[in-house]
Write a protein that holds these residues in place. Structure first.
Motif, PDB file in Angstrom:
ATOM      1  N   THR A  32       0.846  -1.193   0.000  1.00 35.35           N
ATOM      2  CA  THR A  32       0.000   0.000   0.000  1.00 35.35           C
ATOM      3  C   THR A  32       0.881   1.243   0.000  1.00 35.35           C
ATOM      4  OG1 THR A  32      -1.734  -1.183   1.177  1.00 35.35           O
ATOM      5  CG2 THR A  32      -1.830   1.219   1.242  1.00 35.35           C
ATOM      6  N   LYS A  41      -4.580   6.383  -1.141  1.00 34.11           N
ATOM      7  CA  LYS A  41      -3.707   5.231  -0.969  1.00 34.11           C
ATOM      8  C   LYS A  41      -4.029   4.250  -2.086  1.00 34.11           C
ATOM      9  CE  LYS A  41      -3.164   5.636   4.003  1.00 34.11           C
ATOM     10  NZ  LYS A  41      -3.332   4.990   5.328  1.00 34.11           N
ATOM     11  N   ARG A  43      -3.203   0.348  -3.498  1.00 37.43           N
ATOM     12  CA  ARG A  43      -2.643  -0.977  -3.211  1.00 37.43           C
ATOM     13  C   ARG A  43      -2.134  -1.556  -4.523  1.00 37.43           C
ATOM     14  NH1 ARG A  43      -6.111  -3.849   0.165  1.00 37.43           N
ATOM     15  NH2 ARG A  43      -4.833  -3.012   1.839  1.00 37.43           N
ATOM     16  N   ILE A  56      -7.577   2.391  -2.646  1.00 36.84           N
ATOM     17  CA  ILE A  56      -8.252   1.733  -1.521  1.00 36.84           C
ATOM     18  C   ILE A  56      -8.677   2.711  -0.426  1.00 36.84           C
ATOM     19  CG2 ILE A  56      -7.107  -0.471  -1.938  1.00 36.84           C
ATOM     20  CD1 ILE A  56      -5.339   0.263   0.583  1.00 36.84           C
ATOM     21  N   GLU A 145       3.282   2.408   2.771  1.00 38.07           N
ATOM     22  CA  GLU A 145       2.443   2.364   3.973  1.00 38.07           C
ATOM     23  C   GLU A 145       2.456   0.983   4.626  1.00 38.07           C
ATOM     24  OE1 GLU A 145      -0.149   4.828   5.320  1.00 38.07           O
ATOM     25  OE2 GLU A 145       1.519   5.998   4.544  1.00 38.07           O
TER      26      GLU A 145
END
Length: 147
Positions: A32, A41, A43, A56, A145
């Motif tokens: 992510t 964000k 993915r 996402i 992330e």
């Protein structure tokens, strides 16, 4: 094949196997990523031999003008203009071109256009995402992330 050449081949395969396994397990950009502006964000996962990227999370998931979830309203195709932005696949054809670099196309929900694109995994927590029109390119850095 003589016994000697068979032993040599076996020894060569044994020596090369760890290197091949390491190359196959080398970390890529799967996981992510937070966009440079911090407003979304994405993915990234493997999709066969390519990479796919799906939105996402949005910092502002609700459209302030409608009070409803953000939709792909900049898309010129009326059939796609009402699809939610969360869950939108923005790329699915990123193919490796060299170590740590992929090329394909990326969809920009901010303007409803698709661009030629490159991803460069520039470090364990940094991904450079670049979109191009002809030879004119612009990019941004995304931050890792998690997996």
């Amino acid at each position: 094949m003589t016994t000697r050449s068979a032993l040599f081949a076996a020894a060569l395969l044994a020596a090369l196997a760890p290197a091949a396994a390491l190359a196959q397990s080398a970390p890529g950009p799967q996981g992510t990523w937070l966009t440079q502006a911090g407003d979304a964000k994405v993915r990234i996962k493997s999709c066969g031999p390519a990479l796919c990227g799906t939105i996402i999370w949005l910092k502002q998931p609700i459209d302030p003008n409608t009070g409803k979830p953000q939709v792909d309203d900049k898309n010129p195709d009326p059939a796609r203009a009402s699809r939610p932005v969360i869950g939108l696949q923005i790329f699915g054809d990123m193919r490796p071109v060299s170590q740590g670099k992929w090329s394909g196309h990326i969809y920009n929900a901010d303007d409803g256009k698709t661009y030629e694109a490159n991803l460069s995994h520039t470090g364990p927590t940094s991904l450079h995402v670049e979109g191009c029109v002809g030879s004119l390119c612009g990019g941004e850095n995304w931050t890792f992330e998690g997996r």
